[in-house]
Design an enzyme around this catalytic site. Structure first.
Site, mmCIF file in Angstrom:
data_model
loop_
_atom_site.group_PDB
_atom_site.id
_atom_site.type_symbol
_atom_site.label_atom_id
_atom_site.label_comp_id
_atom_site.label_asym_id
_atom_site.label_seq_id
_atom_site.Cartn_x
_atom_site.Cartn_y
_atom_site.Cartn_z
ATOM 1 N N LYS A 9 -2.120 1.699 9.192
ATOM 2 C CA LYS A 9 -2.181 1.271 10.958
ATOM 3 C C LYS A 9 -1.476 2.063 11.204
ATOM 4 O O LYS A 9 -0.536 3.002 10.644
ATOM 5 C CB LYS A 9 -1.714 0.484 10.974
ATOM 6 N N TYR A 49 -12.869 -5.615 13.933
ATOM 7 C CA TYR A 49 -11.780 -6.712 13.975
ATOM 8 C C TYR A 49 -12.884 -8.038 14.472
ATOM 9 O O TYR A 49 -13.110 -8.268 16.087
ATOM 10 C CB TYR A 49 -10.849 -7.226 14.441
ATOM 11 N N ARG A 113 -5.535 -5.496 -2.254
ATOM 12 C CA ARG A 113 -5.321 -6.815 -1.336
ATOM 13 C C ARG A 113 -4.158 -7.435 -1.830
ATOM 14 O O ARG A 113 -2.733 -7.477 -1.480
ATOM 15 C CB ARG A 113 -6.540 -7.669 -1.227
ATOM 16 N N THR A 119 0.141 -11.214 4.547
ATOM 17 C CA THR A 119 -0.477 -10.630 5.723
ATOM 18 C C THR A 119 0.850 -10.041 6.594
ATOM 19 O O THR A 119 1.436 -9.530 7.140
ATOM 20 C CB THR A 119 -0.902 -11.586 6.288
ATOM 21 N N ARG A 130 3.318 -4.220 2.168
ATOM 22 C CA ARG A 130 3.558 -4.546 3.293
ATOM 23 C C ARG A 130 5.402 -5.059 2.811
ATOM 24 O O ARG A 130 6.293 -5.456 3.800
ATOM 25 C CB ARG A 130 3.479 -5.813 3.647
ATOM 26 N N ASN A 150 2.020 -4.909 9.697
ATOM 27 C CA ASN A 150 2.113 -5.182 8.380
ATOM 28 C C ASN A 150 2.017 -3.562 7.442
ATOM 29 O O ASN A 150 0.921 -3.752 6.781
ATOM 30 C CB ASN A 150 1.173 -5.869 8.298
ATOM 31 N N HIS A 153 -4.278 -2.071 6.791
ATOM 32 C CA HIS A 153 -5.410 -3.393 6.264
ATOM 33 C C HIS A 153 -6.236 -2.494 4.942
ATOM 34 O O HIS A 153 -6.494 -2.090 4.985
ATOM 35 C CB HIS A 153 -6.095 -3.447 7.779
ATOM 36 N N GLU A 163 -17.136 -3.073 7.046
ATOM 37 C CA GLU A 163 -16.683 -2.405 7.516
ATOM 38 C C GLU A 163 -16.596 -0.687 6.775
ATOM 39 O O GLU A 163 -16.307 0.007 8.065
ATOM 40 C CB GLU A 163 -15.130 -3.085 7.495
#
Ligand code: ADP
Length: 183
Positions: A9, A49, A113, A119, A130, A150, A153, A163
């Site tokens: 991001k 999104y 993940r 998150t 993160r 954060n 993604h 995606e």
């Protein structure tokens, strides 16, 4: 072979951790098969999104349980929370360049993940991306009426295939063999 979509991001790009993020994936044995830096349009973020009610409610639910664990009650419904956050995300992800990539490997969706962390960075494992590169939280973000910043993604199991198509054509996904580093 399983594939997942990762976006570094704008805050991740600004903090100059693009390389660190990619290294974590490669060190874990995964293979980067597509990579680009771009300035996303509002339309691309809106497609990424998607206004899917189930996803919006899940964002709201996670937010609510985090606030409740800190003794704060939220008046909005899960869906209202999700819709509010989706609006903020469109501004955040278009504020500066991002890096999009597709990563491939056995169990890569859950694996990445895990490496990304929770998150809300204040709740993320300190060894996760993160947890290492952000101190942001749901509380700070909500107070300032902005999304949690954060770093990245990473798709979940439901969304990876869709995606990847938002950001890459089939021709942009490359095939090659990973070979041991010591060879
Ligand atoms: P993840 O990115 O970990 O899959 P979600 O899909 O729940 O998390 O949320 C998407 C993104 O929306 C998060 O990465 C974060 O940037 C932002 N976000 C989620 N919940 C909140 C919240 N309560 N306040 C501010 N931003 C949020």
């Amino acid at each position: 072979m399983e594939r997942t979509l990762v976006l570094v991001k704008p805050d991740g790009v600004q903090k100059a951790v693009i390389g660190a993020v990619i290294s974590r994936f490669e060190d874990a044995g995964y293979k980067v098969i597509a990579l680009k830096m771009l300035r996303a349009t509002r339309e691309q973020i809106s497609n990424h999104y998607a206004a899917d009610k189930e996803w919006l409610a899940s964002v709201g639910k996670k937010t609510r349980s985090s606030f409740e664990s800190k003794g704060v009650k939220m008046d909005e419904t899960d869906l209202q929370i999700g819709e509010r956050i989706r609006g903020w995300l469109i501004n955040y992800l278009t504020e500066g360049p991002i890096v999009a990539m597709v990563v491939e490997g056995d169990g890569v969706i859950a694996g990445i993940r895990k490496i990304a962390g929770a998150t809300s960075p204040d709740m993320a494992d300190p060894a996760s991306i993160r947890g290492m590169y952000s101190k942001d939280s749901y509380e700070k973000a909500d107070k300032a009426r902005r999304p949690v910043r954060n770093i990245l993604h990473a798709s979940d199991g439901e969304t990876a295939k869709r995606e990847i198509k938002v950001w890459f054509t089939e021709q942009e996904l490359h095939e090659y063999q990973r070979i041991p580093r010591t060879d």
